[in-house]
Scaffold this motif. Sequence first.
Motif, PDB file in Angstrom:
ATOM      1  N   SER A 156      26.802  80.773 -63.076  1.00 30.00           N
ATOM      2  CA  SER A 156      26.293  79.528 -62.502  1.00 30.00           C
ATOM      3  C   SER A 156      26.787  79.440 -61.070  1.00 30.00           C
ATOM      4  O   SER A 156      27.983  79.604 -60.803  1.00 30.00           O
ATOM      5  CB  SER A 156      26.787  78.325 -63.308  1.00 30.00           C
ATOM      6  OG  SER A 156      26.311  77.115 -62.756  1.00 30.00           O
ATOM      7  N   SER A 192      26.271  77.151 -57.337  1.00 40.84           N
ATOM      8  CA  SER A 192      25.671  76.029 -56.622  1.00 40.84           C
ATOM      9  C   SER A 192      24.683  76.537 -55.573  1.00 40.84           C
ATOM     10  O   SER A 192      24.896  77.587 -54.964  1.00 40.84           O
ATOM     11  CB  SER A 192      26.757  75.189 -55.952  1.00 40.84           C
ATOM     12  OG  SER A 192      26.181  74.209 -55.102  1.00 40.84           O
ATOM     13  N   THR A 193      23.622  75.794 -55.394  1.00 42.66           N
ATOM     14  CA  THR A 193      22.640  76.165 -54.361  1.00 42.66           C
ATOM     15  C   THR A 193      22.866  75.357 -53.087  1.00 42.66           C
ATOM     16  O   THR A 193      21.962  75.205 -52.270  1.00 42.66           O
ATOM     17  CB  THR A 193      21.213  75.944 -54.888  1.00 42.66           C
ATOM     18  OG1 THR A 193      21.080  74.592 -55.359  1.00 42.66           O
ATOM     19  CG2 THR A 193      20.905  76.893 -56.024  1.00 42.66           C
ATOM     20  N   ARG A 194      24.068  74.867 -52.922  1.00 50.39           N
ATOM     21  CA  ARG A 194      24.425  74.114 -51.723  1.00 50.39           C
ATOM     22  C   ARG A 194      25.541  74.836 -50.978  1.00 50.39           C
ATOM     23  O   ARG A 194      26.301  75.600 -51.556  1.00 50.39           O
ATOM     24  CB  ARG A 194      24.871  72.703 -52.092  1.00 50.39           C
ATOM     25  CG  ARG A 194      23.787  71.894 -52.818  1.00 50.39           C
ATOM     26  CD  ARG A 194      24.294  70.561 -53.286  1.00 50.39           C
ATOM     27  NE  ARG A 194      23.260  69.829 -54.029  1.00 50.39           N
ATOM     28  CZ  ARG A 194      23.453  68.653 -54.610  1.00 50.39           C
ATOM     29  NH1 ARG A 194      24.645  68.064 -54.550  1.00 50.39           N
ATOM     30  NH2 ARG A 194      22.461  68.057 -55.265  1.00 50.39           N
ATOM     31  N   LYS A 235      27.378  78.965 -50.952  1.00 53.71           N
ATOM     32  CA  LYS A 235      26.900  79.658 -52.148  1.00 53.71           C
ATOM     33  C   LYS A 235      25.379  79.812 -52.145  1.00 53.71           C
ATOM     34  O   LYS A 235      24.843  80.661 -52.865  1.00 53.71           O
ATOM     35  CB  LYS A 235      27.336  78.888 -53.396  1.00 53.71           C
ATOM     36  CG  LYS A 235      28.833  78.903 -53.654  1.00 53.71           C
ATOM     37  CD  LYS A 235      29.299  80.296 -54.039  1.00 53.71           C
ATOM     38  CE  LYS A 235      30.781  80.342 -54.342  1.00 53.71           C
ATOM     39  NZ  LYS A 235      31.151  79.602 -55.551  1.00 53.71           N
ATOM     40  N   LYS A 236      24.693  79.021 -51.352  1.00 59.85           N
ATOM     41  CA  LYS A 236      23.227  79.112 -51.328  1.00 59.85           C
ATOM     42  C   LYS A 236      22.772  80.494 -50.866  1.00 59.85           C
ATOM     43  O   LYS A 236      21.804  81.056 -51.404  1.00 59.85           O
ATOM     44  CB  LYS A 236      22.656  78.027 -50.406  1.00 59.85           C
ATOM     45  CG  LYS A 236      21.137  77.925 -50.442  1.00 59.85           C
ATOM     46  CD  LYS A 236      20.653  76.743 -49.624  1.00 59.85           C
ATOM     47  CE  LYS A 236      19.134  76.585 -49.739  1.00 59.85           C
ATOM     48  NZ  LYS A 236      18.654  75.400 -48.968  1.00 59.85           N
ATOM     49  N   GLU A 256      17.308  69.379 -60.101  1.00 63.18           N
ATOM     50  CA  GLU A 256      18.626  68.816 -59.809  1.00 63.18           C
ATOM     51  C   GLU A 256      18.655  67.324 -60.096  1.00 63.18           C
ATOM     52  O   GLU A 256      19.684  66.784 -60.484  1.00 63.18           O
ATOM     53  CB  GLU A 256      18.984  69.083 -58.338  1.00 63.18           C
ATOM     54  CG  GLU A 256      19.255  70.529 -58.004  1.00 63.18           C
ATOM     55  CD  GLU A 256      19.619  70.724 -56.555  1.00 63.18           C
ATOM     56  OE1 GLU A 256      20.809  70.967 -56.272  1.00 63.18           O
ATOM     57  OE2 GLU A 256      18.723  70.640 -55.693  1.00 63.18           O
ATOM     58  N   TYR A 286      22.468  74.774 -62.407  1.00 61.54           N
ATOM     59  CA  TYR A 286      22.756  75.838 -61.433  1.00 61.54           C
ATOM     60  C   TYR A 286      22.960  77.204 -62.093  1.00 61.54           C
ATOM     61  O   TYR A 286      23.409  78.136 -61.428  1.00 61.54           O
ATOM     62  CB  TYR A 286      23.984  75.471 -60.603  1.00 61.54           C
ATOM     63  CG  TYR A 286      23.778  74.248 -59.749  1.00 61.54           C
ATOM     64  CD1 TYR A 286      22.728  74.195 -58.820  1.00 61.54           C
ATOM     65  CD2 TYR A 286      24.597  73.132 -59.873  1.00 61.54           C
ATOM     66  CE1 TYR A 286      22.521  73.066 -58.045  1.00 61.54           C
ATOM     67  CE2 TYR A 286      24.389  72.009 -59.095  1.00 61.54           C
ATOM     68  CZ  TYR A 286      23.346  71.975 -58.187  1.00 61.54           C
ATOM     69  OH  TYR A 286      23.141  70.854 -57.426  1.00 61.54           O
TER      70      TYR A 286
END
Length: 573
Positions: free
Chosen positions: A438, A440-442, A445-446, A477, A497
């Motif tokens: 998993s 985060s896409t923020r 880490k995106k 989300e 995520y």
Amino acid sequence: MARINLLDTRTTSFGDLIGNGKIYRVPPFQRDYSWTEENWEDLWQDILVLHTTNPSAGHYMGAIVLQSSRASDKEFTIIDGQQRLATLSIMAIAVIEKIQKLVDRDEQKAANQERQKILNRTYLSDKDPRSLRYSSKIILNENNNDFYQSNLINLRSPFNIRSLSKSNQLLWQAFQYFSDSLEELEDVVQGGEKLAEFLTDTIAQRLLFIQINVEDELNAYTVFETLNARGIELSSTDLLKNYLFSLFQGPDDLQEAQRQWRRITNTVQMERFPEFLRYYLSLRHTRVRRERLFKIVRDSVQNGQQAFELLDQLENYSSLFIALGNSNDEFWRDLPANRPYVRELELFRVKQAYPTLFTAYERFSPEDFTRLLKLVGVLCFRYTIVSSLNPNDLETLYNKVAIAITTGEITNPRQVFEQLRSVYVSDEKFSQDFSLLSLSTRGQKKKLVRYILSKLEADARLEVNEDGFSIEHILPESPSPEWRQHFTDSQLEEMVYRIGNLTPLEPHLNREIGNGRYAIKRDVYQQSGYELTKNIVAEEWTPHTLTTRQRDLARRATHIWRSDFAPHKFLPD
């Protein structure tokens, strides 16, 4: 750890430091004066608080590190603190200049002339009782001392300030700043007695330092690494530079060393030099820690020839050091095959392998170096990114591999793999860990998510532009209430995520579906040009279908991120 042999550690004032005939020398090659108006303003505001509050209050100026002279108990080398001591002496010069103006206006001329002589002798220069010559209490480095002695102490304006070096301009501007600031203190500049009181009572006695006296450069370096103070003025890099420069005998060798040092530090940057030096020393030494750098260099470099050999090696590796952190660096222009693997090092923030890559670049063929870069990326992705194992173990192993390559025991990337086999995550564990991955896409880490999706997609079709798609969250989300038919609150939070819930999608299609229902999304997915996305055809999107998809992606990932030297194993469904 060996005890640091400190000669003296105590609290002292500027007046105590500068009094009793003591002389302070800045090492000739230490960095130039660099304080600016921001620093002067901060110091002046602190002094104004002292001037207007309780007369017994003091202000802590931080630690000052001094090396005692073997020739005299009154001479010291300033290891750290030259910026502060130079600035306070300039402030004393500004006060003395104000008294000189009173003398020029015949205001209490005799008394003010006497005050001026006493203050000058106390804070700036003292007369040697043997030679009857004045000697400055502070001797700056080779670039600043002439201007400090000839112009500042003698209150002589420079003929053309623009012709001065940047650091000498700053010295003069500091004097002008404090001279102008004193003019605004009407209660002080009204007479010589008040000016003398301001210097001797406020500046000299209420600005306090922790004075640390050390016996030699090694103790000084250890103190530096122990203090690690915010805003420390002299870095351990400066200390190392001063030591190396002290080994050169003639001016020609010294000038060449200075030019070479500038080329190295301009390439790697001063703040990154200790990191760079640590990686270089790891080619021949084990367990190199930042606090041991100076000792290792001092023990192995003891004359000018050895110093030049070290500088040659550092310059040789400096461009590679920077290029390993930038896949677009010109260094790779003739080696384009390395760019994607260097990009992975950037993305994974791989640093432990730098010593291995340093020596392999020099000793491996270009083709084998490329294979090694690929191996390092695969190993890190499995070990650190997916399985989240302790990266400290990698540093010790890479250190051993670097030494083995340097000594000729390892000559190719397959032998490197054999040495690193213990930290090559098995297919079974990697697949299992990837099935639960998993991210985060923020934030940072995106980029990592984009990389993983593009590699998975490229495995199914042609190469993919990482920046050309939107990251689609199949389970949104911000899910609408109908999503709760299949997901509990904890599942909504835990699964949004998961890699199995993410897929590449054209930006215009991503905007079209928004946070809509799965049935609508599924129909739009079939319009996508991405194979990963078109393959999402389940009737419902549930925790089970998400988990199943991620398990399938894990099997694909196992052969994508595989070492060329690892045996292939069949993973059951």
